[in-house]
Design an enzyme around this catalytic site. Structure first.
Site, PDB file in Angstrom:
ATOM      1  N   CYS A  88      75.221  52.040  63.565  1.00  0.00           N
ATOM      2  CA  CYS A  88      75.836  50.731  63.341  1.00  0.00           C
ATOM      3  C   CYS A  88      76.230  50.080  64.667  1.00  0.00           C
ATOM      4  O   CYS A  88      76.803  50.741  65.543  1.00  0.00           O
ATOM      5  CB  CYS A  88      77.067  50.878  62.449  1.00  0.00           C
ATOM      6  SG  CYS A  88      77.803  49.302  61.978  1.00  0.00           S
ATOM      7  N   ARG A 135      74.149  42.529  52.674  1.00  0.00           N
ATOM      8  CA  ARG A 135      75.344  43.293  53.035  1.00  0.00           C
ATOM      9  C   ARG A 135      76.098  42.641  54.184  1.00  0.00           C
ATOM     10  O   ARG A 135      77.280  42.891  54.385  1.00  0.00           O
ATOM     11  CB  ARG A 135      74.930  44.723  53.410  1.00  0.00           C
ATOM     12  CG  ARG A 135      76.088  45.672  53.627  1.00  0.00           C
ATOM     13  CD  ARG A 135      75.595  47.082  53.886  1.00  0.00           C
ATOM     14  NE  ARG A 135      76.702  48.025  53.857  1.00  0.00           N
ATOM     15  CZ  ARG A 135      77.430  48.349  54.912  1.00  0.00           C
ATOM     16  NH1 ARG A 135      77.159  47.783  56.085  1.00  0.00           N
ATOM     17  NH2 ARG A 135      78.420  49.210  54.826  1.00  0.00           N
TER      18      ARG A 135
END
Length: 528
Positions: A345, A441
């Protein structure tokens, strides 16, 4: 301690008071309040799992008595506090089934069509221990070459032959390795080599009865058919020793089906997705968003709780108490905590928003617990030590991506690079995943985004073997950590955490290096 005692006269103080005095001086570390609260943490430093270390406690129990039972949501309890992440390189039905069998739960990703995701959930709910519910089938018109290719990819050659080559249709034969061993012409149709007198079991047969048929018939595989001769599942002799009872399996209380979770987004179409998932039998829905404190997610939570009264809903992600409050007020049954700390991430780097996971877990867990809502620590887990720290900071469960991505049960095929066996692993914020639909998302509303901004990367992870060995290893590692900290259960850990009895210290960079492997020319590291 002895140097400290020589400097002062403690002879007039009782032993218990002496211990308290030394504890106040930091001899036993510090409380979580000392470490994390603003009144003490005046430098406003956020801490990761690596920054903190637990102080050892008193051991008065064997390691096998450590109880890891915990709540995922208000109503769902797990024997193993492990959740597989809703990522397309981590959780589909195979991962979800095996996570549930080991006492955890899998959250099936939504980077697929509504029908495909609902089918994945259905496979988990209809799973029977020891029964292969989605065997590879071929048609009579398929060829010997097809069987050879399946053996190369899947590792087996015992294949049911059905009228149309699909599960659920009429069983017309069976092909095994001995049927094709001496056939050089790979274009030979299976109709000319398959066995047509197939030994079968009837739908509803027990595993013990199936075992008896296999033993008596000396067959390697047993197709299970319904009353009309349609194949519904398959039992393999080689799998029988694996098909033992799983006493810690996560199951529904009434019909004993395995628990299954799935993720959805916050767009209007996700209401249709939720309806299909509920129809398939999903037990918990995770609203998958990198930043959960949005009007879109709050509206979705309220819709789900109003429409499906018995459905458990986990909201997130969040890292602050104000985010958590909004989601709890909307009606969530659990929270997912973490932002920008996963191995793949890049949210904190790209968006400059997020929080170090140790601080996020402690603060949100303490706040949410006061309102009766359990939290799942999502991301940043690299070892069993990190799991122990997350749980001792107040998390009820931990969600893992990279820790599970290299297992046999994760989607994808293994490949070799520089002699190392690997599997693909990518963030749902990577361009590759976003091109398949996961941008929902990271982008809310109905905006038509022309330029995608990646908040993740793609990579690979090392082979970790099967969950049947890996999850027991994780459980045992966490039990040892809990035992060393002097806590017998997660409830015991949380009680001592908030009473100031569970103690911590902050590690310097040098202390972190010292706490790992060092001073060796080379070494090999085996997990189990």
């Amino acid at each position: 301690f002895f140097f400290f005692a020589k400097e002062m006269d403690w002879s007039h103080i009782k032993t218990s008071k002496l211990a308290d005095a030394i504890r106040d001086e930091g001899g036993d570390g510090r409380t979580a309040k000392d470490v994390f609260h603003a009144s003490n943490n005046t430098a406003c430093v956020a801490y990761t799992y690596e920054d903190i270390i637990l102080m050892p406690g008193h051991i008065s129990f064997p390691v096998h008595e450590v109880d890891l039972t915990s709540n995922l949501t208000k109503k769902i309890k797990l024997k193993a506090p492990f959740v597989s992440s809703p990522m397309d390189t981590v959780t589909e039905h195979n991962m979800a089934i095996n996570m549930a069998l080991q006492g955890g739960i899998g959250i099936i990703h939504s980077n697929m069509s509504i029908e495909e995701q609902a089918a994945e959930v259905h496979k988990v709910k209809k799973y029977k221990n020891g029964f292969i519910t989605d065997p590879v089938c071929l048609a009579p018109t398929s060829t010997v070459g097809d069987v050879v290719n399946i053996k190369k990819v899947k590792g087996y050659s015992g294949i049911p032959i059905t009228a149309d080559g699909k599960i659920g249709s009429k069983l017309v034969g069976f092909v095994s390795a001995r049927d094709i061993d001496f056939i050089d012409d790979y274009s030979t149709p299976l109709s000319s080599v398959m066995t047509t007198n197939v030994v079968t079991g009837t739908d509803g047969i027990s595993l013990e009865e199936a075992n008896t048929i296999l033993r008596n018939s000396k067959k390697g595989k047993l197709p299970i058919v319904d009353g009309e001769g349609n194949i519904v599942s398959l039992i393999a002799r080689t799998d029988l020793h694996k098909a033992r009872d799983f006493p810690n399996a996560s199951r529904e209380q009434v019909n004993k089906q395995l628990l299954a979770g799935a993720s959805i987004g916050t767009r209007p179409a996700d209401k249709d997705r939720a309806a299909a998932l509920v129809a398939a039998g999903v037990d918990v829905i995770v609203i998958d968003s990198s930043q959960g404190d949005s009007i879109f997610q709050l509206d979705m939570v309220q819709y789900l709780k109003k429409t499906y009264a018995n459905l458990e809903v986990i909201g997130g992600n969040c890292v602050t108490c104000s985010q958590a409050l909004h989601l709890i007020e909307a009606g969530v049954d659990g929270l997912r905590v973490g932002m920008g700390i996963g191995s793949i991430c890049t949210t904190q780097e790209v968006c400059a928003v997020g929080r170090a996971q140790g601080s996020a877990v402690y603060h949100v867990a303490k706040f949410a617990r006061s309102l009766g809502v359990p939290i799942t620590a999502d991301g940043g887990i690299q070892s069993t030590g990190h799991i122990s720290k997350a749980l001792c900071l107040g998390a009820s469960c931990v969600m893992m991506g990279s820790m599970l991505a290299g297992t046999e049960e994760a989607p994808g095929e293994y490949f070799f690079q520089d002699g190392v066996r690997l599997k693909r692993y990518r963030g749902m914020g990577s361009i590759e995943a976003m091109s398949k639909g996961s941008e929902k998302r990271y982008v809310w509303g109905d905006d038509d985004i022309q330029v995608k901004v990646a908040q993740g990367v793609s990579g690979s992870v090392v082979d970790k073997g099967t969950l049947r060995r890996y999850i027991p290893y994780l459980c045992q590692g966490v039990r040892h950590g809990m035992q060393d900290a002097g806590v017998k259960s997660l409830e015991d850990a949380w009680g001592k955490l908030y009473a100031g009895e569970l103690r911590f210290e902050i590690r310097s960079p040098a202390a972190q290096r010292e706490g790992g492997v060092h001073s060796l020319h080379n070494y090999s590291k085996r997990l189990y």
